[in-house]
Design a protein around this motif. Structure first.
Motif, PDB file in Angstrom:
ATOM      1  N   ASP A 101       0.861  -1.182   0.000  1.00 32.71           N
ATOM      2  CA  ASP A 101       0.000   0.000   0.000  1.00 32.71           C
ATOM      3  C   ASP A 101       0.902   1.238   0.000  1.00 32.71           C
ATOM      4  O   ASP A 101       1.694   1.422   0.929  1.00 32.71           O
ATOM      5  CB  ASP A 101      -0.882  -0.023   1.243  1.00 32.71           C
ATOM      6  CG  ASP A 101      -1.781   1.183   1.410  1.00 32.71           C
ATOM      7  OD1 ASP A 101      -1.598   2.186   0.691  1.00 32.71           O
ATOM      8  OD2 ASP A 101      -2.655   1.137   2.277  1.00 32.71           O
ATOM      9  N   PRO A 102       0.805   2.089  -1.029  1.00 34.21           N
ATOM     10  CA  PRO A 102       1.706   3.244  -1.082  1.00 34.21           C
ATOM     11  C   PRO A 102       1.454   4.288   0.006  1.00 34.21           C
ATOM     12  O   PRO A 102       2.319   5.107   0.281  1.00 34.21           O
ATOM     13  CB  PRO A 102       1.457   3.839  -2.473  1.00 34.21           C
ATOM     14  CG  PRO A 102       0.176   3.283  -2.933  1.00 34.21           C
ATOM     15  CD  PRO A 102      -0.041   2.002  -2.208  1.00 34.21           C
ATOM     16  N   TYR A 103       0.302   4.257   0.646  1.00 38.01           N
ATOM     17  CA  TYR A 103       0.000   5.236   1.689  1.00 38.01           C
ATOM     18  C   TYR A 103       0.500   4.802   3.063  1.00 38.01           C
ATOM     19  O   TYR A 103       1.046   5.598   3.807  1.00 38.01           O
ATOM     20  CB  TYR A 103      -1.506   5.528   1.734  1.00 38.01           C
ATOM     21  CG  TYR A 103      -1.970   6.296   0.537  1.00 38.01           C
ATOM     22  CD1 TYR A 103      -1.842   7.678   0.474  1.00 38.01           C
ATOM     23  CD2 TYR A 103      -2.514   5.644  -0.556  1.00 38.01           C
ATOM     24  CE1 TYR A 103      -2.242   8.388  -0.646  1.00 38.01           C
ATOM     25  CE2 TYR A 103      -2.921   6.347  -1.683  1.00 38.01           C
ATOM     26  CZ  TYR A 103      -2.780   7.717  -1.717  1.00 38.01           C
ATOM     27  OH  TYR A 103      -3.176   8.417  -2.838  1.00 38.01           O
ATOM     28  N   SER A 104       0.313   3.530   3.412  1.00 39.57           N
ATOM     29  CA  SER A 104       0.719   3.064   4.741  1.00 39.57           C
ATOM     30  C   SER A 104       2.068   2.362   4.729  1.00 39.57           C
ATOM     31  O   SER A 104       2.706   2.223   5.768  1.00 39.57           O
ATOM     32  CB  SER A 104      -0.336   2.107   5.317  1.00 39.57           C
ATOM     33  OG  SER A 104      -0.333   0.888   4.587  1.00 39.57           O
ATOM     34  N   GLY A 105       2.478   1.852   3.560  1.00 42.73           N
ATOM     35  CA  GLY A 105       3.713   1.076   3.480  1.00 42.73           C
ATOM     36  C   GLY A 105       3.523  -0.386   3.845  1.00 42.73           C
ATOM     37  O   GLY A 105       4.453  -1.180   3.732  1.00 42.73           O
ATOM     38  N   ALA A 106       2.320  -0.760   4.269  1.00 39.95           N
ATOM     39  CA  ALA A 106       2.040  -2.148   4.659  1.00 39.95           C
ATOM     40  C   ALA A 106       1.811  -3.012   3.425  1.00 39.95           C
ATOM     41  O   ALA A 106       1.277  -2.540   2.414  1.00 39.95           O
ATOM     42  CB  ALA A 106       0.810  -2.201   5.566  1.00 39.95           C
ATOM     43  N   TYR A 107       2.193  -4.259   3.499  1.00 41.69           N
ATOM     44  CA  TYR A 107       2.012  -5.213   2.399  1.00 41.69           C
ATOM     45  C   TYR A 107       0.657  -5.901   2.555  1.00 41.69           C
ATOM     46  O   TYR A 107       0.565  -7.011   3.072  1.00 41.69           O
ATOM     47  CB  TYR A 107       3.164  -6.221   2.392  1.00 41.69           C
ATOM     48  CG  TYR A 107       4.469  -5.584   1.984  1.00 41.69           C
ATOM     49  CD1 TYR A 107       4.854  -5.557   0.651  1.00 41.69           C
ATOM     50  CD2 TYR A 107       5.290  -4.987   2.920  1.00 41.69           C
ATOM     51  CE1 TYR A 107       6.040  -4.951   0.254  1.00 41.69           C
ATOM     52  CE2 TYR A 107       6.484  -4.384   2.538  1.00 41.69           C
ATOM     53  CZ  TYR A 107       6.852  -4.369   1.213  1.00 41.69           C
ATOM     54  OH  TYR A 107       8.023  -3.773   0.824  1.00 41.69           O
TER      55      TYR A 107
END
Length: 107
Positions: A45-51
Motif C-alpha cells: 500500500d503506497p499510503y501506509s507502506g504495509a504489504y
C-alpha cells in the motif's frame, strides 16, 4: 527480456479475492475478476507502506475493476494502478497471463 514466473494454478484463484505471491523480491497481489480477467499489482500500500493490497476490497468504478486498500480505503484501478482518489499516486502493475492452466507473472 521478460521472464515469466508461475505463481499458482488459474483455478486456485477465487473470483473477487486477492492472493499474494513472492516473485523474485517483489510481493505481488493477484486478482481474478468474475469475468475471468487477471490483474497483478504491487502488494505494498503506497499510503501506509504495509504489504496488504491482496487483502483489499475488490469492486469497480464506472466499469473499471478496482481494489480498495484495507488500511485507509483508497481505491486503485487494477488495470492501470492509478489511485482513483488521488491521481498522483499509483501502484506498480505487472504483466500477467495464463499458460497451460498456470498463472504467470512477469516482474
Amino acid at each position: 527480456m521478460t521472464r515469466w514466473t508461475a505463481v499458482c494454478g488459474y483455478t486456485d484463484l477465487l473470483p473477487e479475492r486477492g492472493s499474494c505471491a513472492l516473485v523474485g523480491e517483489q510481493q505481488i497481489a493477484i486478482f481474478r475478476d468474475f469475468d475471468g480477467s487477471l490483474y497483478a499489482v504491487a502488494n505494498q500500500d503506497p499510503y501506509s507502506g504495509a504489504y496488504v493490497m491482496a487483502r483489499g476490497i475488490v469492486g469497480s468504478r464506472a466499469g473499471e475493476p478496482t481494489v480498495a486498500s484495507p488500511m485507509h480505503k483508497q481505491v486503485f484501478s487494477l488495470a492501470t494502478g492509478v489511485c482513483l482518489d488521488d491521481g498522483g499516486t499509483t501502484l506498480p502493475t505487472y504483466p500477467i497471463r495464463v499458460n497451460e492452466g498456470h498463472v504467470e507473472v512477469a516482474v
